[in-house]
Design an enzyme around this catalytic site. Structure first.
Site, PDB file in Angstrom:
ATOM      1  N   TRP A   1       0.714  -1.259  -0.035  1.00 38.59           N
ATOM      2  CA  TRP A   1      -0.037   0.035  -0.110  1.00 38.59           C
ATOM      3  C   TRP A   1       0.748   1.286  -0.036  1.00 38.59           C
ATOM      4  O   TRP A   1       0.496   2.291  -0.442  1.00 38.59           O
ATOM      5  CB  TRP A   1      -1.006   0.038   1.319  1.00 38.59           C
ATOM      6  CG  TRP A   1      -1.976   1.209   1.019  1.00 38.59           C
ATOM      7  CD1 TRP A   1      -3.054   1.082   0.164  1.00 38.59           C
ATOM      8  CD2 TRP A   1      -1.907   2.575   1.865  1.00 38.59           C
ATOM      9  NE1 TRP A   1      -4.008   2.437   0.499  1.00 38.59           N
ATOM     10  CE2 TRP A   1      -3.154   3.187   1.466  1.00 38.59           C
ATOM     11  CE3 TRP A   1      -1.119   2.996   2.761  1.00 38.59           C
ATOM     12  CZ2 TRP A   1      -3.329   4.416   1.892  1.00 38.59           C
ATOM     13  CZ3 TRP A   1      -1.498   4.264   3.334  1.00 38.59           C
ATOM     14  CH2 TRP A   1      -2.491   4.919   2.964  1.00 38.59           C
ATOM     15  N   ASP A   2       2.105   1.245   0.511  1.00 38.63           N
ATOM     16  CA  ASP A   2       3.048   2.327   0.320  1.00 38.63           C
ATOM     17  C   ASP A   2       4.189   2.220  -0.161  1.00 38.63           C
ATOM     18  O   ASP A   2       5.359   2.775   0.504  1.00 38.63           O
ATOM     19  CB  ASP A   2       2.829   2.837   1.875  1.00 38.63           C
ATOM     20  CG  ASP A   2       3.383   4.635   1.977  1.00 38.63           C
ATOM     21  OD1 ASP A   2       3.116   5.119   1.011  1.00 38.63           O
ATOM     22  OD2 ASP A   2       4.123   4.934   2.843  1.00 38.63           O
ATOM     23  N   LEU A   3       4.270   1.542  -0.956  1.00 34.13           N
ATOM     24  CA  LEU A   3       5.687   1.053  -1.579  1.00 34.13           C
ATOM     25  C   LEU A   3       6.290   2.249  -2.584  1.00 34.13           C
ATOM     26  O   LEU A   3       5.865   2.156  -3.644  1.00 34.13           O
ATOM     27  CB  LEU A   3       5.858  -0.276  -2.494  1.00 34.13           C
ATOM     28  CG  LEU A   3       6.927  -0.853  -2.832  1.00 34.13           C
ATOM     29  CD1 LEU A   3       8.103  -0.720  -1.503  1.00 34.13           C
ATOM     30  CD2 LEU A   3       7.024  -2.120  -3.271  1.00 34.13           C
TER      31      LEU A   3
END
Length: 326
Positions: free
Chosen positions: A228-230
């Site tokens: 989700w936050d790569l």
């Protein structure tokens, strides 16, 4: 060695560069105390990088003291502060270097330990121990001074990130994580009120176009384990592999929902369409589907910003326009 003044009392009254300067002065004069935590000047590179534990993190540091004792750890170096966590470099009883991650549980951080256990170190930082109730994690030590963001060639960095993303999103999501279908349902519920609050017709149209794209794919939200936050700051150099992923905010869904952070991060370097195409190629996903879910991420972030009284993010608007062919 004497204890100096309490740094929190200074940081409470200051902000930004003033806080950094004041903290540096305190370090030059002598040790600083964080509720009994001794932080010496040698733990900081004062002239180049001052790692300041955020005001309000004292409670997390106190929790850290309990886990140092509980897990037989020795602190090695100064605390480091992330966006929503405090990280302590530590050494285990057997000499293994690790980090103790202290954070509060919320919708995004819940499930981090579960996700890391599921990946089991495959392309991702390895989980060594966990306290599920508090969300405290003991993780293998990576090289925090060498993020993927420091690779000068953004296309090369994107290739590395995409290869890691393909590996981690090949894994089915375990039960118990938030799901993408719930995320999209929430977006559609909030959208009308946000749209009415926007004065600019261009902004309203952009959100409408993003929502229309998401509706085309929302019926098949996927079941893969997502980070989700790569982005490039969440990939660090390591010993057992050249690069490993950190800081997941896991959910179950379609891998195509993962692409926006790597476009938004280093957005100013351009090549957005080439980067998007490279990621879709490496992941082996349908380009139209990736476009729709990436516009969904723009919609998600835009709703948050407007609800918090801010305007749309110019970089994300630019990404959306590239994907919409404007």
């Amino acid at each position: 060695m004497r204890s100096g003044p309490d740094a929190l009392s200074v940081l409470d009254a200051l902000s930004g560069s003033d806080a950094l300067s004041a903290f540096s002065v305190l370090l030059m004069r002598g040790d600083v105390s964080f509720s009994g935590w001794r932080v010496s000047p040698s733990d900081f590179v004062v002239l180049e990088r001052v790692r300041v534990v955020k005001v309000g993190s004292e409670r997390l540091l106190e929790r850290g003291g309990r886990f140092l004792e509980r897990w037989g750890l020795r602190q090695e170096g100064a605390p480091m502060s992330g966006q929503v966590s405090v990280v302590l470099p530590v050494v285990r009883g057997d000499g293994t270097r690790a980090v103790l991650k202290l954070q509060d549980l919320d919708e995004e951080t819940a499930g981090e330990g579960l996700a890391l256990r599921t990946w089991d170190g495959d392309g991702v930082v390895r989980l060594l121990d966990e306290d599920v109730e508090s969300g405290t994690l003991l993780l293998e030590r990576l090289d925090e001074d060498r993020p993927l963001a420091d690779v000068p060639d953004v296309m090369k960095a994107t290739s590395v990130l995409a290869e890691l993303l393909a590996r981690i999103t090949a894994v089915p999501a375990p039960a118990g994580l938030r799901r993408l279908d719930s995320v999209t349902a929430d977006l559609f519920e909030r959208l009308p009120a946000v749209t009415r609050s926007l004065a600019a017709e261009d902004d309203r149209r952009l959100l409408a176009d993003c929502a229309a794209a998401v509706r085309e794919v929302a019926g098949e939200p996927g079941d893969r384990l997502l980070h989700w936050d790569l982005h490039f700051e969440n990939v660090l150099a390591a010993d057992r592999e050249p690069w490993l992923v950190i800081d997941p905010k896991p959910l179950a869904g379609d891998p195509c929902f993962e692409l926006l952070p790597a476009l938004w991060n280093r957005c100013e370097e351009g090549a957005l369409e080439r980067r998007f195409d490279l990621m879709t190629e490496v992941l082996g996903v349908d380009r139209a589907r990736a476009r729709a879910w990436t516009l969904g991420r723009v919609l998600q972030n835009s709703l948050w910003r407007v609800e918090e009284g801010e305007g749309l993010d110019e970089d994300q608007v630019g990404i959306a326009r590239v994907l919409l062919g404007r």
